[in-house]
Motif scaffolding. Sequence first.
Motif, PDB file in Angstrom:
ATOM      1  N   TRP A 274       7.195  -7.115  -4.064  1.00 52.18           N
ATOM      2  CA  TRP A 274       5.767  -7.342  -3.783  1.00 52.18           C
ATOM      3  C   TRP A 274       5.171  -6.055  -3.256  1.00 52.18           C
ATOM      4  O   TRP A 274       5.765  -5.389  -2.407  1.00 52.18           O
ATOM      5  CB  TRP A 274       5.599  -8.444  -2.743  1.00 52.18           C
ATOM      6  N   THR A 275       4.003  -5.675  -3.775  1.00 50.79           N
ATOM      7  CA  THR A 275       3.223  -4.562  -3.223  1.00 50.79           C
ATOM      8  C   THR A 275       1.770  -5.018  -3.143  1.00 50.79           C
ATOM      9  O   THR A 275       1.394  -6.023  -3.763  1.00 50.79           O
ATOM     10  CB  THR A 275       3.315  -3.288  -4.087  1.00 50.79           C
ATOM     11  N   PRO A 276       0.936  -4.289  -2.429  1.00 49.19           N
ATOM     12  CA  PRO A 276      -0.477  -4.696  -2.354  1.00 49.19           C
ATOM     13  C   PRO A 276      -1.169  -4.721  -3.715  1.00 49.19           C
ATOM     14  O   PRO A 276      -2.178  -5.409  -3.879  1.00 49.19           O
ATOM     15  CB  PRO A 276      -1.088  -3.622  -1.432  1.00 49.19           C
ATOM     16  N   THR A 277      -0.626  -3.997  -4.692  1.00 52.21           N
ATOM     17  CA  THR A 277      -1.269  -3.959  -6.007  1.00 52.21           C
ATOM     18  C   THR A 277      -0.717  -5.007  -6.964  1.00 52.21           C
ATOM     19  O   THR A 277      -1.284  -5.228  -8.029  1.00 52.21           O
ATOM     20  CB  THR A 277      -1.105  -2.571  -6.644  1.00 52.21           C
ATOM     21  N   SER A 279       1.439  -8.827  -6.559  1.00 49.25           N
ATOM     22  CA  SER A 279       2.114  -9.760  -5.666  1.00 49.25           C
ATOM     23  C   SER A 279       3.433 -10.282  -6.228  1.00 49.25           C
ATOM     24  O   SER A 279       4.190 -10.940  -5.516  1.00 49.25           O
ATOM     25  CB  SER A 279       1.193 -10.942  -5.357  1.00 49.25           C
ATOM     26  N   ASP A 293       3.036   4.633   1.218  1.00 47.62           N
ATOM     27  CA  ASP A 293       2.875   3.183   1.061  1.00 47.62           C
ATOM     28  C   ASP A 293       4.193   2.430   1.153  1.00 47.62           C
ATOM     29  O   ASP A 293       4.221   1.220   0.901  1.00 47.62           O
ATOM     30  CB  ASP A 293       2.220   2.863  -0.285  1.00 47.62           C
ATOM     31  N   ASN A 296       4.517  -0.913   2.798  1.00 43.39           N
ATOM     32  CA  ASN A 296       3.839  -2.063   2.201  1.00 43.39           C
ATOM     33  C   ASN A 296       4.633  -2.684   1.059  1.00 43.39           C
ATOM     34  O   ASN A 296       4.098  -3.494   0.301  1.00 43.39           O
ATOM     35  CB  ASN A 296       2.461  -1.651   1.680  1.00 43.39           C
TER      36      ASN A 296
END
Length: 554
Positions: A274-277, A279, A293, A296
Amino acid sequence: MAAPVVSVGNRSLPSNHWQLYQPWISYSDADGNPAVSYQFFDGGTSATSGYIWTSTNDHWPAGTTIDVPASQLSDVWLRSGSTTGSETMWVRASDGTAWGNWASFTFTTTLNATPVAAIADQSVHVNTWKQVSTVLSYSVADGDAAKKYQFWDSGTGATSGYFWTPTNSHWAANTVIEVSAADLANVWVRAGSTPESETMWVRAFDGSDWGNWDSFTVASTNAKPVAAINDHSLRQGHWANIDNWLSVVDGDNDNITKYQFWDSGTAATSAFFWTPTNSHWAANTTIDVSAADLGNVWIQGGAATGSETLWVRAFDGNEWGNWDSFTLTTTINTAPTATINDHTLNAAQWAQLVNWTTSSDADGDTITQYQLWDGGTAANSAYFSTPANSHWASSTVIDVAASDLANVWIKGGTAGSTETMYIRAFDGTSWGNWDTFTVTTLPNHAPVASINNQTLHVNEWSQIGNLVSYSDADAHPATQYQFWDGGSGANSGYFWTPTNSHWAASTVIDVSPADLSNVWLRGGAATGGETMYIRAFDGIDWGAWHAYVLTTIV
């Protein structure tokens, strides 16, 4: 009177070298007279032979008498020939009275020692600088100082190393780069932008000859970064921050600028990144993440148990390190447990559910949600109450966030009864089993309202609120009162309220507790006695009528 005597021993110099004449001259005078002037004579007639230099003529031709005042002797120099050979030179002195005899000496031009400039093979980290003067060695057999250097770079690749000078920030390959010895400290070599090797050259000039070219290898090196993650396990649906698992080492201490991740687990229930860009990164996809990053990036355990292989590698701004594989095992999640013991409530009594609830999770997971269920279907049974619904119907699933559990209440029924209720908890992954508990509502005790016998004068008033006594075994407050006047005589006493100034006898009078102070009792217009009544309601049951006697006196 004795003439002065001058002598010069035979001398030699490497080709194209200079020598101040004065240190070679020996002067004496028997009378102690100092030299007043000197004369020099050069017998070498070859174009390549040595010659004499003075401040008035920088190349005296051979066969010429050169007059020099003694005071200017320090301005006389001798230059060796441009080729090897020997020649005869003469010198004599005058003491102001007489010239001494000419003294001859042989001046030999010897072969110039070629200078040697050398640089050892170098290993330079990619994209970094090396100052050439710190690695260059210079030597020459005759002690001449270097006057100039030349450099040559044979690396023609776009990513190869190159020379830098203040006049050119990137010298092209296969170009002669000439630098004065005074500027050597300003010559730098830049390693290539990728690991590779190339040959470079250097040579030196001592003012007479260029030395031979010396070749050296510049190897542009880089230690690949090593990123590693140990094998780990996660319970179903649990999250882990990848930064807490990752270790990275770079042999050159380069800053890591990027990471790449890869997930080989293709099952629909397998773990994932999962990354902020994104899910849920699909398996078999390269996931690029900047080093800034990394915090994250998360990984979630699969929805089902099993193992899969994942990879990570790092980039140091120059090269990607090798992929490191690690195994992630998804283990069974232990469902949470929520329990409530059996409880007893008085009729219509409230209880805060959080005070009854005990929950636990064997995995240490935080409870995120609860569900409640009321099995009592009777109209007067107990029920759940939340801010979203003050009276939840039975047989309804009630979802409650763990943070809102303190806002859940349960109210006892309005009649004696026993019913089954349920609770279960959710840990973000699994629901625990339903736990049953019994809520018993005790029968309601009707309230007791009473007024003592009263005596009033004819037409006298009495505020009823000051006369009423109320009690309830269940501690329920009164929600309503009723009054009744049994005196039917025209002159008997009566009740007064703001809504009716003379309530007729044998009439039920309803009064809220808030209005009790507004109820008055009036003595009769004539003497006599009569029976009156009061009772109270606690929101569930009416109490029994209580009779009291009103006596009107004169």
